[in-house]
Design a protein around this motif. Structure first.
Motif, PDB file in Angstrom:
ATOM      1  N   SER A 119       0.808  -1.217   0.000  1.00  8.26           N
ATOM      2  CA  SER A 119       0.000   0.000   0.000  1.00  8.26           C
ATOM      3  C   SER A 119       0.841   1.267   0.000  1.00  8.26           C
ATOM      4  CB  SER A 119      -0.909  -0.011   1.241  1.00  8.26           C
ATOM      5  OG  SER A 119      -0.089  -0.046   2.401  1.00  8.26           O
ATOM      6  N   GLY A 120       2.125   1.116   0.022  1.00 11.81           N
ATOM      7  CA  GLY A 120       2.984   2.297  -0.031  1.00 11.81           C
ATOM      8  C   GLY A 120       3.493   2.732   1.311  1.00 11.81           C
ATOM      9  N   THR A 121       3.264   1.954   2.320  1.00 12.46           N
ATOM     10  CA  THR A 121       3.761   2.332   3.641  1.00 12.46           C
ATOM     11  C   THR A 121       5.141   1.743   3.849  1.00 12.46           C
ATOM     12  OG1 THR A 121       1.470   2.056   4.357  1.00 12.46           O
ATOM     13  CG2 THR A 121       3.108   2.433   6.069  1.00 12.46           C
ATOM     14  N   ASP A 143       5.834   8.347  -3.665  1.00  8.74           N
ATOM     15  CA  ASP A 143       7.224   8.351  -4.133  1.00  8.74           C
ATOM     16  C   ASP A 143       7.288   7.766  -5.547  1.00  8.74           C
ATOM     17  OD1 ASP A 143       9.977   8.026  -4.470  1.00  8.74           O
ATOM     18  OD2 ASP A 143      10.273   7.630  -2.325  1.00  8.74           O
ATOM     19  N   PRO A 144       7.895   8.466  -6.492  1.00 10.93           N
ATOM     20  CA  PRO A 144       7.997   7.947  -7.852  1.00 10.93           C
ATOM     21  C   PRO A 144       8.685   6.590  -7.909  1.00 10.93           C
ATOM     22  CG  PRO A 144       9.363   9.905  -7.568  1.00 10.93           C
ATOM     23  CD  PRO A 144       8.532   9.779  -6.342  1.00 10.93           C
ATOM     24  N   GLY A 153       7.937  -2.575 -12.609  1.00  9.79           N
ATOM     25  CA  GLY A 153       8.726  -3.654 -12.000  1.00  9.79           C
ATOM     26  C   GLY A 153      10.012  -3.139 -11.406  1.00  9.79           C
ATOM     27  N   ARG A 154      10.553  -2.036 -11.963  1.00  6.18           N
ATOM     28  CA  ARG A 154      11.748  -1.488 -11.347  1.00  6.18           C
ATOM     29  C   ARG A 154      11.832   0.012 -11.638  1.00  6.18           C
ATOM     30  NH1 ARG A 154      16.566  -3.507 -15.216  1.00  6.18           N
ATOM     31  NH2 ARG A 154      15.903  -2.330 -17.054  1.00  6.18           N
ATOM     32  N   TYR A 155      12.708   0.637 -10.943  1.00  8.24           N
ATOM     33  CA  TYR A 155      12.822   2.084 -11.078  1.00  8.24           C
ATOM     34  C   TYR A 155      14.282   2.488 -10.928  1.00  8.24           C
ATOM     35  CZ  TYR A 155      12.694   6.945  -9.462  1.00  8.24           C
ATOM     36  OH  TYR A 155      12.931   8.272  -9.288  1.00  8.24           O
ATOM     37  N   LEU A 171      17.143   3.291  -6.411  1.00  8.90           N
ATOM     38  CA  LEU A 171      16.869   2.096  -7.206  1.00  8.90           C
ATOM     39  C   LEU A 171      15.718   1.376  -6.521  1.00  8.90           C
ATOM     40  CD1 LEU A 171      18.162   0.406  -9.579  1.00  8.90           C
ATOM     41  CD2 LEU A 171      19.258  -0.916  -7.802  1.00  8.90           C
ATOM     42  N   ALA A 172      14.711   1.026  -7.286  1.00 12.72           N
ATOM     43  CA  ALA A 172      13.579   0.349  -6.660  1.00 12.72           C
ATOM     44  C   ALA A 172      13.193  -0.888  -7.435  1.00 12.72           C
ATOM     45  CB  ALA A 172      12.370   1.297  -6.572  1.00 12.72           C
TER      46      ALA A 172
END
Lengths: 747, 322
Positions: A119-121, A143-144, A153-155, A171-172
């Protein structure tokens, strides 16, 4: 034979120099041009090849670096993925913390790590340096990194400089399922430095990485990265493909290739300083130019050697030739050098030798000629001495006789005196005849008139002429007839025989003289033989010399100079008849003339001789006399008048025409040298022009020159040489004045 | 003609000697000035190694002098003044105090510093652009204060009171104290700050004071490196756990040490020296931060104190001493 020695050496030197320069120039061109062209071509070829090689190398390196960076990021992503490999609730906090700790341990470039749930937490935040954050600290849904990782899938976040110095990025990675959550890490990209630090291009080439905005994120010199160097000014965006030239930060010219990293939008840039890149080109050029320079030096040296080899012998030749030319004919040229030049020198030497010989020959000839000349001068002096001696006697007699005549009044005594004067004159005339003949013969002034005629003509005439004299002497003269024909000049042959006969009569007085012919094959031998005292062998060659007279024992005092045999010899030579002599003292003398036999042509008639006793000149003829010598003019006029002619005597044509006063002359008698501008021939031509070409003309001259004879013959006119006998003159006049008109002459 | 030949000979000689002089160039003079005691002379070894790697050989083209002033400002001043007078090409300075003195006394000399926090202590304007004659490495001393407490807390479940031992004369103290205080607040422990006048003034009495305060662990400012054995011994007498930056503490019995790899940082300083000797200006060289951090633990101490080392700490640890 002194030529100008001054300018010659200079000319030789300068021509040598010019040849030097020409040879040098051509050799330098022949060697230098191809070498130069080759070096330039090979340099260009090298440059082109090297560019291609460099481009390939740089691209390879850049691609490798790009791959490695991609790999680096992928590694990090896979590490991150561990943290989101399980749904959130499945793992306990401790486990997750341990996982995170492990990730931090294995990825030194991760500075902190957040795990965000579906959920973004943010559920977990572990940091290397700063404090970990407690659970559920922040809402990262906006957050982008979270968003994009969930979506794609990745950032890969943009590069930012932590504390303005170290390049960081976010890096995400998202879990396979949404409730696995997203792992977000902050990466210290300083650790990527090693990827590019090891890249080498040549000696001074390197690679670096820039982000989308052109900021440096990895460079072998980390200090540049930490300084936030912005390279956007140096590398245009989007970067061009292929090998390009540019400048680096230090301002050096470089060759670079840019390879994009698609995953992140970064660029790997590979650069090689142009100094090194161009080194092969420079080396090739330098090599080529060095070789060219060496080649040119060699060519110059060779040209120098060759030129000297060629020029020196040529100069030697020139110097030698000049020395020979200056008269040193014994000088011989020696040259070193090519065979051809040595052959030339040999030719020069040969020529010099021959020149020397011919000069020597010339000198000898000159000496001989001088001697001959001296000899002939001597002879001439003797001749003149003898002539003047022989002239004295009759002149002396003449002096006395004329003196006597002046004092004698008696007609019969006067007649006697005149006869003796005549006789004395005869002697002088004879002398002059002889002199005239010799000089005419020597001057080549007599042309034989060869024809075929019976020899009997000559035999008859000599008999007629000499019969009386022989009888008077008491000498028996036998002339044997001959029917043969010969080829010769009858007048000249008659002269020969007459002289021989005269000689024989003189020496064989009271004896027998025979004249006859002997035939052998196609030759006829005409003989004049006597049984007189003979001629001693040692004197035989001498008798033909001028003025040589054998003093015959008991011979009558002779008339003549002793020129008779000399004339005979010359005439025989002129006619080409061999003259033979056979004589023994006490046994007599026999002269023989070999004559070519000719075939008989029956219609030929003997020429009628010019008789000395012709009748008087037909009277009443008008004669124009041109003579500038007063005495001769007067005496000739008197003689002509005595013969019954009407005479107009003048010194020149003009005067003559005046004296004629419009009357037409029947004959012109002229001297050749008239003392004015016009000579005799010209006067005759002019008179003929006025009175008609048929006007008979006679030139009387003392000039024996062939030119005069030719001029007179060309008129045409008759020619008599002074001194002229009266009877000859009369005979000629008679023939001229009674000759039927010649159609060729016109009237 | 004679004179010309003489001149020619002279010229040859001069050029030859010039060439000789060129080849026998003066060796680079590098001075290592350390605020620490001579006992820590091993500090300089990585510098030597780093310089050798980069082609600087002592005796050939390098002249390296080391000065350990043991916390004496007067001595440091003297050393610096002396170095400036005799001439030095690069100063490598360890510890903030010395760096400040170098900044003051050797304005024309490039300085490579190894300090905890150059930015906070005012030695440079910014890390990326130092803009002065000082550059070097930040040892990130205060930054790790929080982490140290965190690790401590993970080992001490009921951690409630910690102390900070610092040197009052050290300019870093404020940032150290601040960072530690923040961390303590976050973690929820009480912080007692004990500042000694200087590193010379170390006295065992201070630990008695701490014990009286009920301090369970003490965070020692890294400036006390060199006296770590004494500190540990004294602290352990009062059953106070010691933490600091450098592994040597842990080796001597400190419970925990977290800090940058000291040797690596010193070795990296050789890079700066090399760049400067090759003509780079210190203002062009950004201050570097450590890439690697060492977490050192002492298991024996932990056992002695009855502490259990949690797994994640063990995982994170680089060195574990017994």
């Amino acid at each position: 034979m002194n030529r100008h020695p001054g300018p010659a050496p200079l000319k030789a030197a300068s021509s040598g120099g010019r040849f030097h320069r020409q040879l040098l120039g051509s050799m330098l061109a022949v060697v230098g041009l191809p070498l130069l062209v080759f070096s330039l071509l090979s340099a260009w070829g090298t440059h082109r090849d090297q560019r291609q090689a460099l481009e390939q190398l740089q691209r390879a390196q850049a691609q490798s670096a790009a791959l490695q960076i991609g790999h680096f990021l992928e590694q990090l992503e896979s590490q991150l993925r561990w943290t989101v490999s399980l749904p959130w609730s499945a793992a306990t906090d401790i486990d997750r913390q341990l996982d995170a700790a492990r990730v931090l341990r294995h990825a030194p470039s991760i500075m902190d790590l957040s795990v965000v749930d579906g959920s973004g937490t943010e559920r977990l935040h572990v940091a290397r340096l700063h404090l970990n954050r407690p659970e559920a600290a922040a809402d990262r849904s906006a957050d982008p990194a979270f968003r994009q990782a969930r979506a794609a899938g990745r950032y890969h976040g943009p590069v930012y400089f932590h504390r303005e110095t170290e390049p960081f990025m976010a890096l995400a990675v998202a879990g396979v399922q949404p409730d696995f959550g997203v792992g977000i890490a902050q990466i210290n990209l300083k650790h990527a430095w090693e990827i590019v630090a090891g890249i080498r291009i040549g000696e001074s080439g390197y690679a670096y990485v820039t982000d989308r905005q052109g900021r440096l994120i990895a460079h072998p010199d980390i200090s540049l990265v930490l300084r936030n160097t912005d390279l956007s000014a140096h590398i245009p965006a989007p970067p061009p493909a292929g090998l390009r030239s540019g400048t680096n930060l230090r301002g050096e010219a470089v060759w670079r290739t840019v390879e994009p990293i698609p995953a992140t939008g970064w660029n790997v840039v590979v650069e090689l300083p142009a100094a090194e890149a161009n080194r092969p080109l420079v080396n090739t050029l330098v090599r080529g130019l060095t070789v060219t320079a060496l080649g040119l030096l060699l060519a110059a040296a060779l040209a120098l050697v060759l030129a000297r080899q060629l020029v020196r012998p040529v100069q030697d030749l020139t110097a030698g030739a000049r020395r020979i030319g200056d008269g040193q004919l014994e000088h011989r040229i020696a040259v070193e050098g090519p065979q051809e030049l040595q052959a030339l020198a040999a030719q020069f030497n040969d020529m010099a030798a021959r020149l020397g010989q011919s000069y020597a020959g010339l000198e000898t000839t000159v000496r001989e000629r001088t001697r001959e000349l001296a000899l002939s001068n001597q002879q001439m002096s003797r001749f003149i001495a003898a002539a003047s001696h022989d002239l004295r006697q009759p002149l002396h007699a003449l002096n006395l006789l004329v003196a006597q005549l002046q004092h004698t009044t008696d007609a019969s005594q006067r007649r006697q005196l005149v006869a003796r004067i005549d006789a004395a004159l005869g002697g002088i005339n004879q002398l002059f005849d002889g002199l005239l003949d010799i000089s005419r013969l020597d001057a080549g002034g007599i042309e034989p008139d060869r024809r075929d005629f019976p020899i009997q003509w000559v035999l008859d005439r000599v008999q007629d002429t000499h019969a009386d004299d022989a009888r008077a002497q008491g000498t028996r003269l036998r002339v044997r007839p001959c029917a043969a024909w010969v080829r010769s000049d009858p007048a000249l042959l008659e002269r020969i025989v007459a002289n021989l006969l005269g000689n024989a009569l003189r020496h064989a007085q009271g004896r027998t003289v025979r004249v006859g012919c002997q035939r052998s094959g196609d030759e006829l031998l005409l003989l004049v033989a006597d049984n007189g005292p003979g001629i001693a062998p040692q004197q035989q060659p001498l008798i033909f010399n001028e003025f040589y007279q054998l003093a015959p024992a008991g011979a009558a005092p002779h008339k003549g100079l002793g020129l008779g045999l000399a004339i005979v010899q010359r005439l025989c030579k002129l006619l080409g008849h061999e003259l033979r002599l056979r004589s023994m003292p006490g046994r007599g003398t026999r002269f023989g003339i070999r004559l070519p036999v000719a075939t008989a042509v029956p219609t030929e008639e003997a020429p009628s001789p010019i008789s000395a006793t012709d009748s008087a000149v037909p009277g009443g003829w008008t004669v124009l006399l041109l003579e500038d010598e007063a005495a001769v003019r007067q005496s000739t006029t008197d003689l002509l008048r005595a013969w019954g002619c009407r005479v107009c005597a003048a010194q020149s044509r003009a005067e003559g025409l005046r004296l004629l006063g419009g009357a037409r002359p029947d004959l012109v008698i002229s001297d050749f040298h008239l003392g004015g501008a016009e000579d005799g021939c010209a006067a005759v031509s002019a008179l003929r022009g006025r009175f008609g070409a048929g006007l008979p003309a006679l030139i009387i001259t003392g000039d024996l020159a062939p030119a005069v004879r030719e001029a007179v013959a060309a008129l045409p006119a008759e020619l008599l040489h002074k001194p002229v006998r009266a009877m000859n003159l009369r005979a000629l006049l008679n023939s001229l004045l009674t000759r039927p008109p010649d159609p060729s002459r016109g009237v | 003609m004679q004179r010309r030949r003489h001149l020619l000979g002279l010229a040859c000689l001069l050029s030859c000697s010039g060439a000789l002089a060129q080849s026998a160039r003066k060796p680079a003079r590098v001075a290592y000035v350390s605020w620490f005691a001579p006992t820590e002379s091993a500090q300089v070894i990585p510098l030597r190694e780093g310089l050798r790697e980069r082609g600087w050989e002592e005796g050939r083209n390098l002249q390296l002098t080391t000065h350990f002033t043991a916390g004496s400002e007067a001595h440091t001043r003297e050393v610096l003044a002396d170095l400036v007078r005799t001439g030095v090409d690069v100063l490598v300075v360890r510890a903030t105090n010395a760096a400040h003195l170098a900044k003051e006394l050797a304005p024309g000399v490039p300085v490579v510093m190894l300090v905890s926090d150059p930015l906070a202590s005012g030695l440079v304007k910014s890390l990326s652009r130092p803009e002065g004659h000082l550059t070097g490495l930040s040892l990130q001393g205060p930054d790790l204060a929080g982490k140290r407490l965190e690790y401590l807390r993970s080992m001490f479940p009921r951690l409630s009171s910690v102390a900070f031992l610092g040197a009052a004369d050290d300019p870093n103290v404020p940032s150290f104290v601040q960072a530690t205080r923040d961390a303590a607040r976050q973690i929820g422990v009480k912080l007692h700050v004990h500042l000694l006048p200087g590193i010379r003034a170390l006295d065992d009495k201070v630990f008695a004071e701490m014990a009286a305060q009920g301090v369970q662990a003490v965070l020692v400012q890294p400036i006390f490196t060199g006296q770590h054995a004494r500190i540990v011994a004294a602290a352990m007498q009062h059953r106070i756990a010691v933490t600091s930056n450098y592994a040597v503490f842990a080796q001597s019995g400190a419970l925990l040490a977290l800090g940058p790899d000291d040797a690596a940082s010193t070795r990296r300083s050789a890079y700066f020296v090399d760049r400067i000797l090759h003509g780079a200006s210190p203002s062009d060289l950004p201050v570097e931060q450590p890439s690697r951090f060492t977490l050192a633990l002492n298991r024996t101490t932990a056992r002695t104190l009855g502490l259990r080392i949690p797994t994640q700490l063990l995982l994170a640890a680089d060195k574990v001493y017994e």
